[in-house]
Enzyme design. Structure first.
Site, mmCIF file in Angstrom:
data_model
loop_
_atom_site.group_PDB
_atom_site.id
_atom_site.type_symbol
_atom_site.label_atom_id
_atom_site.label_comp_id
_atom_site.label_asym_id
_atom_site.label_seq_id
_atom_site.Cartn_x
_atom_site.Cartn_y
_atom_site.Cartn_z
ATOM 1 N N ASP A 287 -5.147 39.096 -76.316
ATOM 2 C CA ASP A 287 -3.691 39.134 -76.526
ATOM 3 C C ASP A 287 -2.926 38.765 -75.251
ATOM 4 O O ASP A 287 -1.703 38.892 -75.194
ATOM 5 C CB ASP A 287 -3.247 40.516 -77.036
ATOM 6 C CG ASP A 287 -3.518 41.644 -76.036
ATOM 7 O OD1 ASP A 287 -4.019 41.359 -74.919
ATOM 8 O OD2 ASP A 287 -3.221 42.811 -76.360
ATOM 9 N N GLU B 239 -0.163 45.300 -71.766
ATOM 10 C CA GLU B 239 -0.117 44.661 -73.076
ATOM 11 C C GLU B 239 1.138 43.796 -73.207
ATOM 12 O O GLU B 239 2.083 43.927 -72.408
ATOM 13 C CB GLU B 239 -0.146 45.742 -74.165
ATOM 14 C CG GLU B 239 -1.398 46.615 -74.147
ATOM 15 C CD GLU B 239 -2.656 45.890 -74.656
ATOM 16 O OE1 GLU B 239 -2.762 44.663 -74.508
ATOM 17 O OE2 GLU B 239 -3.548 46.586 -75.187
ATOM 18 N N HIS C 243 -3.299 40.177 -72.226
ATOM 19 C CA HIS C 243 -3.057 41.238 -71.231
ATOM 20 C C HIS C 243 -3.868 41.005 -69.956
ATOM 21 O O HIS C 243 -4.913 40.354 -69.975
ATOM 22 C CB HIS C 243 -3.313 42.635 -71.815
ATOM 23 C CG HIS C 243 -4.734 42.992 -72.096
ATOM 24 N ND1 HIS C 243 -5.106 43.825 -73.131
ATOM 25 C CD2 HIS C 243 -5.909 42.663 -71.481
ATOM 26 C CE1 HIS C 243 -6.408 43.981 -73.126
ATOM 27 N NE2 HIS C 243 -6.924 43.284 -72.151
ATOM 28 N N ASP D 248 -7.756 49.960 -64.035
ATOM 29 C CA ASP D 248 -7.345 50.828 -65.133
ATOM 30 C C ASP D 248 -8.442 51.808 -65.533
ATOM 31 O O ASP D 248 -9.589 51.697 -65.086
ATOM 32 C CB ASP D 248 -6.909 49.987 -66.356
ATOM 33 C CG ASP D 248 -7.861 48.828 -66.654
ATOM 34 O OD1 ASP D 248 -9.030 48.895 -66.234
ATOM 35 O OD2 ASP D 248 -7.429 47.870 -67.303
#
Ligand code: PGA
Length: 261
Positions: A136, A143, A138, A67
């Site tokens: 979280d 996400e 991811h 990413d």
């Protein structure tokens, strides 16, 4: 999933680097998927050491990063282009043209993403994908709620991720770009082997959900339960809330002698 619990991040990272090194020695033209963030740093340090001291050769390796932030150019100190040069690429003998990172300045995001997928496919697919995990849940920047079928695309970061990554932006979450290009979950799942590292108590809940919770898009990393070759390298604090931690340690202690990492 193979759950491997080490006492310290350093021990886990060295174990991970050995897995990468074995692949590169067996297949010099290996295609590696790379991650950024704090977690892979000790693994990259160990790969650099192996290159310098043990002749680990990256001259035929190809890499694709997971990413990049949208709106950050490759020279921006918090860009993942900068991160990869600083922590890995400048210290090993990988040709620059063999390294690929999403372009945070592209003017045509969908076309860039399609092309990134095409380049991964043309390289023969990812042999091994290195991953961290967000608090979280991811993976990459996929996400919660991301489709399990997703491919490389734009994503909007959650407030939690902006907060988590503010430490790289003077502690100010408003300075963290809100958008990124990330490989999709489908892209990651196509890798022939996945190596996820998670360290510290802040990752314990996400790790427990990933390994022992239901497979749900609400915790994207949980899809790795469906990957045939997912190795999860943890330190003890990241493994602290696993119900079956004793069993995972037992499995390692009782490995048949022919089994390798
Ligand atoms: P970290 O990030 O390694 O900086 O904790 C992991 C991730 O967000 O995937």
């Amino acid at each position: 999933m193979e759950i491997i619990i080490h006492d310290t991040p350093q021990e886990a990272a060295v174990a991970g680097a050995r897995m990468v090194a074995r692949l590169v020695r067996e297949k010099p033209e290996a295609v590696l998927g790379l991650a950024t963030g704090g977690t892979p740093l000790p693994l990259y340090r160990e790969l650099v050491r192996m290159h310098r001291e043990e002749d680990l050769d990256f001259s035929r390796v190809t890499t694709f990063n997971l990413d990049e932030y949208l709106s950050l150019g490759p020279e921006h100190p918090q860009s993942y282009h900068h991160f990869m040069r600083e922590h890995l690429f400048e210290h090993i003998n990988i040709p620059k043209e063999n390294t690929h990172i999403p372009d945070g300045m592209t003017l045509d995001v969908p076309a860039f993403c399609r092309d990134y997928e095409r380049r991964i496919a043309e390289a023969g697919g990812l042999d091994l994908q290195i991953l961290g995990i967000g608090s979280d849940g991811h993976i990459g920047f996929n996400e919660p709620g991301s489709s399990f079928a997703s491919r490389t695309r734009i994503k909007t970061l959650t407030r939690e991720t902006l907060q988590d990554n503010a430490r790289f932006f003077d502690g100010d979450p408003t300075l963290v770009p809100r958008h990124c290009i990330t490989m999709g979950i489908g892209t990651i799942m196509d890798a022939r082997c996945v190596l996820l590292l998670a360290f510290g108590p802040g990752k314990a809940d996400a790790v427990a959900g990933m390994v022992e919770g239901p497979v749900t898009a609400s915790l994207p990393a949980s899809i790795l339960q469906h990957h045939s070759t997912a190795k999860i390298l943890l330190d003890s604090p990241a493994a602290a809330t696993l119900q079956r931690a004793d069993y995972y340690r037992w499995v390692r202690e009782n490995r048949p002698s022919w089994q390798q990492d």
